[in-house]
Design an enzyme around this catalytic site. Structure first.
Site, PDB file in Angstrom:
ATOM      1  N   PRO A  23      33.553  36.235  39.300  1.00 23.04           N
ATOM      2  CA  PRO A  23      33.150  37.630  39.505  1.00 23.04           C
ATOM      3  C   PRO A  23      34.333  38.466  39.991  1.00 23.04           C
ATOM      4  O   PRO A  23      35.029  38.076  40.930  1.00 23.04           O
ATOM      5  CB  PRO A  23      32.074  37.542  40.588  1.00 23.04           C
ATOM      6  CG  PRO A  23      31.664  36.102  40.620  1.00 23.04           C
ATOM      7  CD  PRO A  23      32.852  35.323  40.208  1.00 23.04           C
ATOM      8  N   CYS A  25      34.832  42.622  40.695  1.00 20.25           N
ATOM      9  CA  CYS A  25      34.213  43.947  40.649  1.00 20.25           C
ATOM     10  C   CYS A  25      35.034  44.914  39.818  1.00 20.25           C
ATOM     11  O   CYS A  25      36.259  44.996  39.964  1.00 20.25           O
ATOM     12  CB  CYS A  25      34.038  44.490  42.060  1.00 20.25           C
ATOM     13  SG  CYS A  25      32.737  43.654  42.992  1.00 20.25           S
ATOM     14  N   GLN A 104      26.556  37.065  39.580  1.00 23.72           N
ATOM     15  CA  GLN A 104      26.629  36.827  41.023  1.00 23.72           C
ATOM     16  C   GLN A 104      25.740  37.843  41.736  1.00 23.72           C
ATOM     17  O   GLN A 104      25.944  39.053  41.601  1.00 23.72           O
ATOM     18  CB  GLN A 104      28.068  36.959  41.511  1.00 23.72           C
ATOM     19  CG  GLN A 104      28.232  36.632  42.995  1.00 23.72           C
ATOM     20  CD  GLN A 104      29.634  36.907  43.489  1.00 23.72           C
ATOM     21  OE1 GLN A 104      30.045  38.058  43.618  1.00 23.72           O
ATOM     22  NE2 GLN A 104      30.381  35.852  43.764  1.00 23.72           N
ATOM     23  N   TYR A 186      31.080  39.068  53.061  1.00 20.27           N
ATOM     24  CA  TYR A 186      29.879  39.830  52.781  1.00 20.27           C
ATOM     25  C   TYR A 186      28.700  39.204  53.538  1.00 20.27           C
ATOM     26  O   TYR A 186      28.876  38.266  54.303  1.00 20.27           O
ATOM     27  CB  TYR A 186      29.669  39.951  51.281  1.00 20.27           C
ATOM     28  CG  TYR A 186      30.830  40.668  50.616  1.00 20.27           C
ATOM     29  CD1 TYR A 186      31.187  41.952  51.028  1.00 20.27           C
ATOM     30  CD2 TYR A 186      31.605  40.061  49.636  1.00 20.27           C
ATOM     31  CE1 TYR A 186      32.281  42.604  50.466  1.00 20.27           C
ATOM     32  CE2 TYR A 186      32.695  40.717  49.060  1.00 20.27           C
ATOM     33  CZ  TYR A 186      33.029  41.985  49.484  1.00 20.27           C
ATOM     34  OH  TYR A 186      34.104  42.632  48.934  1.00 20.27           O
ATOM     35  N   ARG A 234      28.795  30.733  45.996  1.00 16.96           N
ATOM     36  CA  ARG A 234      30.226  30.975  46.274  1.00 16.96           C
ATOM     37  C   ARG A 234      30.449  30.977  47.782  1.00 16.96           C
ATOM     38  O   ARG A 234      29.748  31.656  48.529  1.00 16.96           O
ATOM     39  CB  ARG A 234      30.705  32.289  45.663  1.00 16.96           C
ATOM     40  CG  ARG A 234      32.217  32.457  45.842  1.00 16.96           C
ATOM     41  CD  ARG A 234      32.817  33.518  44.947  1.00 16.96           C
ATOM     42  NE  ARG A 234      33.927  32.964  44.176  1.00 16.96           N
ATOM     43  CZ  ARG A 234      34.873  33.691  43.597  1.00 16.96           C
ATOM     44  NH1 ARG A 234      34.845  35.008  43.673  1.00 16.96           N
ATOM     45  NH2 ARG A 234      35.840  33.109  42.922  1.00 16.96           N
ATOM     46  N   LEU A 306      44.953  31.753  42.084  1.00 14.68           N
ATOM     47  CA  LEU A 306      46.291  31.647  41.494  1.00 14.68           C
ATOM     48  C   LEU A 306      46.429  30.425  40.587  1.00 14.68           C
ATOM     49  O   LEU A 306      47.409  29.686  40.645  1.00 14.68           O
ATOM     50  CB  LEU A 306      47.361  31.650  42.588  1.00 14.68           C
ATOM     51  CG  LEU A 306      47.496  32.982  43.355  1.00 14.68           C
ATOM     52  CD1 LEU A 306      48.615  32.898  44.376  1.00 14.68           C
ATOM     53  CD2 LEU A 306      47.734  34.150  42.407  1.00 14.68           C
ATOM     54  N   GLY A 328      40.909  34.467  37.574  1.00 13.04           N
ATOM     55  CA  GLY A 328      40.612  35.865  37.803  1.00 13.04           C
ATOM     56  C   GLY A 328      41.638  36.800  37.199  1.00 13.04           C
ATOM     57  O   GLY A 328      41.498  37.273  36.079  1.00 13.04           O
ATOM     58  N   ARG A 329      42.702  37.048  37.957  1.00 12.55           N
ATOM     59  CA  ARG A 329      43.719  37.994  37.488  1.00 12.55           C
ATOM     60  C   ARG A 329      44.301  37.594  36.137  1.00 12.55           C
ATOM     61  O   ARG A 329      44.645  38.454  35.323  1.00 12.55           O
ATOM     62  CB  ARG A 329      44.830  38.108  38.533  1.00 12.55           C
ATOM     63  CG  ARG A 329      44.399  38.813  39.809  1.00 12.55           C
ATOM     64  CD  ARG A 329      45.508  38.792  40.855  1.00 12.55           C
ATOM     65  NE  ARG A 329      45.142  39.515  42.062  1.00 12.55           N
ATOM     66  CZ  ARG A 329      44.452  38.991  43.070  1.00 12.55           C
ATOM     67  NH1 ARG A 329      44.040  37.730  43.004  1.00 12.55           N
ATOM     68  NH2 ARG A 329      44.162  39.707  44.141  1.00 12.55           N
TER      69      ARG A 329
END
Length: 359
Positions: A23, A25, A104, A186, A234, A306, A328-329
């Site tokens: 996930p 955003c 998610q 969160y 998660r 990473l 991710g990235r």
């Protein structure tokens, strides 16, 4: 045969490979009006590109179970049926490409009501479209954030019900996997960690009390989610604090509890609940946390952080450090990372017919 491109079956859902999208955003939903919280064209193009690129599982970004549970006014949500209809367009496309669609479910807690990250992510007050955040305790995340309202026991039960209702909508929207967001500072993470949970009732103090809310959410989701479909969780495996925070040992213990409550896989990340901490980042820096959970608990695990190179990802799966990797990235940079990795590793992967020239 590349281990990274072997399928994996969780309950009765088979994911075609171990290259997964976590996930992330997009902060691109409408902040107000009849389509508040609903995905739009950006989301279809964004997730669709990663599906046509061969990603085995896409877990769509943090999707709020209530309006006040959004990180920002621009977040996705699953608190009404209009949102369900909008999600169906995307899950249908992902499934048609052979990608398993996941979502998610989240509540941002004390880190809610902020601006989009590329605008600085500062807290937003009511005059700027924001709202009063809530938390297990009236403790702000940092000096920039407002003091959150402490949830009452009745409100906690309402939030648990919101997670269940969102899970029902996720099923109606065509998702095959649901992930409960218990990481990155969160709401659920805030309850788990003594750094942010200062309660003295049944939801605070001991490990058993601090984990109560999380397990109630898991139970509520598992009750409405089909038995043949998996539930992920998660986790932030550590707060990166020397003392007074959530630890790796807590995570391993919690993994056993999650397994007993019907969770199928732990998505292992770190941090996000304490401000000002130093995190020693580097290639695969969070993989050892996933590897420890896998070695010391019965849960399947996914590693993130990473992971950028095909050989690196292959080694993580081959060595048994994790059952899958979440990029991710790197998937933001290269939507077709999975197809490129398959070519490099000799793995088999589905290529959409219109892209046959790329084989």
């Amino acid at each position: 045969m590349s281990a990274l491109f072997e399928s994996i079956t969780l309950r009765e859902v088979t994911i075609p490979n171990r290259v997964w999208m976590p996930p992330m955003c997009q902060y691109s939903a409408a902040p107000e009006g009849p389509l508040t919280g609903a995905p739009g064209d950006w989301h279809l193009a964004h997730y669709g590109a990663r599906a046509t690129g061969g990603t085995g599982l896409i877990v769509m970004e943090a999707t709020a179970v209530a309006p006040e549970g959004r990180i920002s006014p621009y977040d996705l949500g699953l608190w009404n049926d209009t949102q369900v209809e909008a999600f169906r367009r995307i899950t249908g496309f992902l499934s048609a490409q052979g990608t398993v669609p996941g979502v998610q479910l989240a509540h941002a807690g004390r880190k809610a009501s902020t601006d989009r990250t590329w605008k600085g992510g500062a807290p937003l007050g009511p005059e700027a479209g924001g709202w009063q955040p809530v938390a297990p305790s009236a403790v702000p995340f940092d000096e920039r954030h407002p003091v959150p309202a402490e949830l009452t026991v009745e409100q906690i039960r309402e939030v648990v019900g919101r997670f269940a209702a969102a899970a029902r909508r996720a099923l109606a929207a065509g998702f095959e996997v649901v992930e409960i967001h218990g990481a990155h500072g969160y709401l659920i993470n805030e309850f788990l960690s003594p750094h942010s949970n200062h309660r003295t009732d049944a939801y605070g103090g001991s490990y058993e009390n601090r984990s109560r809310f999380a397990l109630e959410v898991v139970d509520a989701v598992r009750e409405v989610w089909p038995e043949d479909k998996p539930v992920f969780f998660r986790i932030s495996a550590t707060d990166w604090l020397k003392d007074g925070g959530w630890t790796t040992e807590d995570t391993v213990r919690f993994a056993h509890d999650l397994h007993a409550h019907g969770v199928d896989l732990l998505d292992v990340s770190t941090g996000g609940n304490a401000s000002g901490v130093t995190i020693p980042t580097g290639p695969g820096y969070q993989v050892p946390f996933a590897a420890r959970v896998k070695a010391e608990s019965p849960l399947r695990v996914a590693a993130v952080g990473l992971i950028t190179e095909a050989g690196q990802a292959e080694k993580i799966v081959t060595n048994g450090e994790a059952d899958a990797v979440l990029l991710g990235r790197e998937l933001l940079r290269n939507p077709s990372w999975a197809r490129h990795a398959a070519r490099e590793l000799g793995g088999e992967i589905r290529v959409p017919d219109p892209y046959h020239r790329s084989v």
